[in-house]
Design a protein around this motif. Structure first.
Motif, short mmCIF file in Angstrom:
data_model
loop_
_atom_site.label_atom_id
_atom_site.label_comp_id
_atom_site.label_asym_id
_atom_site.label_seq_id
_atom_site.Cartn_x
_atom_site.Cartn_y
_atom_site.Cartn_z
N CYS A 202 -4.74 -7.43 5.63
CA CYS A 202 -5.97 -6.63 5.76
C CYS A 202 -7.15 -7.22 5.00
O CYS A 202 -8.23 -7.44 5.56
N PRO B 4 0.79 -1.23 0.00
CA PRO B 4 0.00 0.00 0.00
C PRO B 4 0.83 1.28 0.00
O PRO B 4 0.37 2.31 -0.49
N SER C 270 -15.38 1.24 12.22
CA SER C 270 -14.34 1.54 11.23
C SER C 270 -14.82 2.53 10.19
O SER C 270 -14.01 3.28 9.61
N CYS D 268 -0.73 -6.52 2.90
CA CYS D 268 -2.08 -6.04 3.18
C CYS D 268 -3.11 -6.71 2.27
O CYS D 268 -4.07 -7.31 2.73
N VAL E 107 1.23 2.91 -4.24
CA VAL E 107 0.63 4.25 -4.24
C VAL E 107 1.68 5.31 -4.54
O VAL E 107 1.43 6.25 -5.31
N ALA F 62 -14.52 7.93 10.33
CA ALA F 62 -14.11 8.85 9.26
C ALA F 62 -14.65 10.26 9.50
O ALA F 62 -13.98 11.25 9.21
N SER G 110 0.16 4.42 2.75
CA SER G 110 -0.27 5.03 1.49
C SER G 110 -0.07 6.54 1.52
O SER G 110 0.40 7.14 0.55
N LYS G 111 -0.44 7.16 2.63
CA LYS G 111 -0.26 8.61 2.75
C LYS G 111 1.22 8.98 2.71
O LYS G 111 1.62 9.96 2.05
N ALA H 81 -1.88 0.42 7.06
CA ALA H 81 -1.82 0.46 5.60
C ALA H 81 -2.14 1.84 5.05
O ALA H 81 -1.47 2.34 4.13
N HIS H 82 -3.16 2.50 5.62
CA HIS H 82 -3.55 3.81 5.10
C HIS H 82 -2.51 4.87 5.42
O HIS H 82 -2.36 5.84 4.66
#
Length: 475
Positions: free
Chosen positions: A52, A19, A425, A47, A23, A429, A331-332, A327-328
């Protein structure tokens, strides 16, 4: 025949297609950077292939089966039979679709894909060994490099993953049949998620954890809700015990021995033992010394807010760069590193990083807890909405848990939130956006939320913090 060594060049080399890596490669290519992505195993990394995505696929299936078999109060009477092989086949289909999509996206964005294992051969060059006999290797010179090699399960003494009864999380997600008895070592988020999965499949699950509670790092009342639900599902917990060793049992299974800090030993019968005590960086395969890249004592690669290592031209993103190992976040970080390489003034801001645990019920958190807000010098005000007062939660049959919002009393700015309950989850947000945008309690409370939805609980928690909640008692 051995293919001779060839040499190529690229502006940006990305090592690892998880990830963080894929990305980063796509974003860099979108910015006009000549980009090469090296992957030795499978696109999407741990992931998508072994973590994930497959775990959430299993969680969805087991939730569906368990709910159908325990819905008498809703007037549903069923006795579902889970076909583990069929479940695995469906999971593999989901994984294949996603990983194939990653490869197509990379190619569509102009990323040059190379399969093999990369090792540094200097500060501006790697050698890539291609898999398979006679496939040879190649050298790739680069101007910039992003290391995104991820992490692997930690192996503990006397529990080698090479031994068939000893499972990593990856092994557990590849089982063809449901074990009758399982000992899980570790009550962190991976151990708790998989304990829930196998308990719902009918496995007798015993969890041993050296600490004094499950889900360390989460507030007590949050972890308590999840642990209590796991106990209702039949999971047995033994805290203050660490896994010591294992041996073959007399019934064809195994016996797992644990030991307390005081030396007291206990034994538990099982068919398999799942070790879920954390993850370690995959940095030892890279020959980082050849590039002059430094690591810490655990092998993680320290970086700055632009994901740079101590070598200006080399970046590190994702798990290999350390916490938060999400994972997120990887990515960022990949986007930031790619944009820096492209000459843009990008930088990381970790104040609004959401985290989720896909247990039953789920956990979603972001920003500060009440204690953390106090330590940071704020005077926190807290609002809370229980799901047992939510109309939508009642109609789903999932009423355990709550939404909690933490804000600064003086300004009303939302500082963080903790959710434990259905769809946490997803719900987190909104609070992550509130923290990121500098929203106030009034901003969220004044936003009209659809009725009946679980998201109304977030609105009510903010109203509660303001002392004007309607659907729950004000503090």
């Amino acid at each position: 025949m051995v293919v001779g060594d060839i040499s190529t060049g690229t502006e940006l080399l990305v090592i690892g297609a998880g990830p963080g890596g894929y990305v980063a490669a796509i974003r860099a290519a979108q910015k006009g950077v000549d980009t090469t992505l090296v992957e030795r195993d499978a696109y999407g990394g741990t992931c998508l292939n072994h973590g994930c995505i497959p775990s959430k696929a299993y969680i969805t299936v087991t939730d569906l089966a368990h709910r159908a078999g325990h819905a008498e109060e809703m007037g549903i009477h069923a006795d579902p039979v889970v076909d583990m092989a069929g479940m695995r086949e469906w999971k593999d289909g989901v994984v294949d679709q996603l990983t194939g999509g990653v490869e197509k996206l990379c190619k569509a964005n102009g990323v040059n894909l190379v399969e093999g294992t990369a090792r540094f051969d200097g500060p501006n060059r790697v050698r890539v060994a291609h898999g398979g006999e006679g496939q040879g290797s190649e050298s790739i010179e680069f101007e910039h490099c992003i290391v995104a090699t991820g992490s692997r399960p930690i192996e503990i003494p006397n529990f080698s993953y090479d031994d068939l009864p000893v499972l990593s999380s990856r092994d557990a997600l590849a089982l063809d049949s449901v074990p009758e008895r399982m000992v899980v070592v570790g009550a962190g988020y991976i151990g708790m998620e998989l304990s829930t999965v196998f308990a719902k499949l009918g496995t007798d699950v015993t969890v041993v954890e050296m600490l004094d509670d499950a889900l360390p790092g989460y507030e007590d009342d949050v972890a308590r809700v999840v642990r209590k639900r796991a106990e209702e599902l039949g999971v047995e917990f033994h805290f203050g015990e660490g896994a010591a060793d294992w041996r073959d049992g007399n019934d064809g299974g195994i016996v797992v021995a644990t030991e307390t800090e005081g030396g007291e030993r206990s034994e538990y019968d099982a068919d398999v033992v799942l070790v879920a005590v954390g993850r370690a960086p995959v940095s030892d395969t890279l020959d980082l010394d050849a590039a002059g890249v430094e690591t810490d004592e655990k092998g993680f690669i320290p970086t700055d807010d632009q994901c740079r290592t101590n070598v200006d031209s080399i970046f590190a993103v994702g798990d290999v760069a350390g916490e938060p190992m999400l994972a997120h976040v990887g990515s960022k970080e990949g986007i930031v590193a790619a944009e820096v390489v492209a000459g843009e003034p990008a930088a990381l801001d970790y104040q609004a990083v959401p985290a989720a645990v896909f247990t039953d019920p789920e956990i979603g958190t972001v920003g500060m807890t009440e204690d953390e807000a106090e330590e940071a010098g704020f005077t926190p005000v807290v609002g809370q909405m229980p799901f047992n007062a939510s109309g939508r939660a009642l109609t789903t049959g999932h009423t355990t848990g709550f939404v909690r919002v933490v804000a600064d009393e003086e300004t009303g700015f939302v500082l963080g939130g903790q959710i434990v309950g259905p769809e946490a989850s997803e719900l987190v947000a909104e609070l992550a956006l509130a923290v990121e945008m500098g929203a106030t309690l009034e901003d969220v409370a004044a936003t009209i939320h659809t009725h009946p939805t679980l998201a109304e609980a977030t609105m009510e928690a903010c109203e509660n913090a303001l002392g004007q909640a309607i659907h729950t008692l004000n503090r």
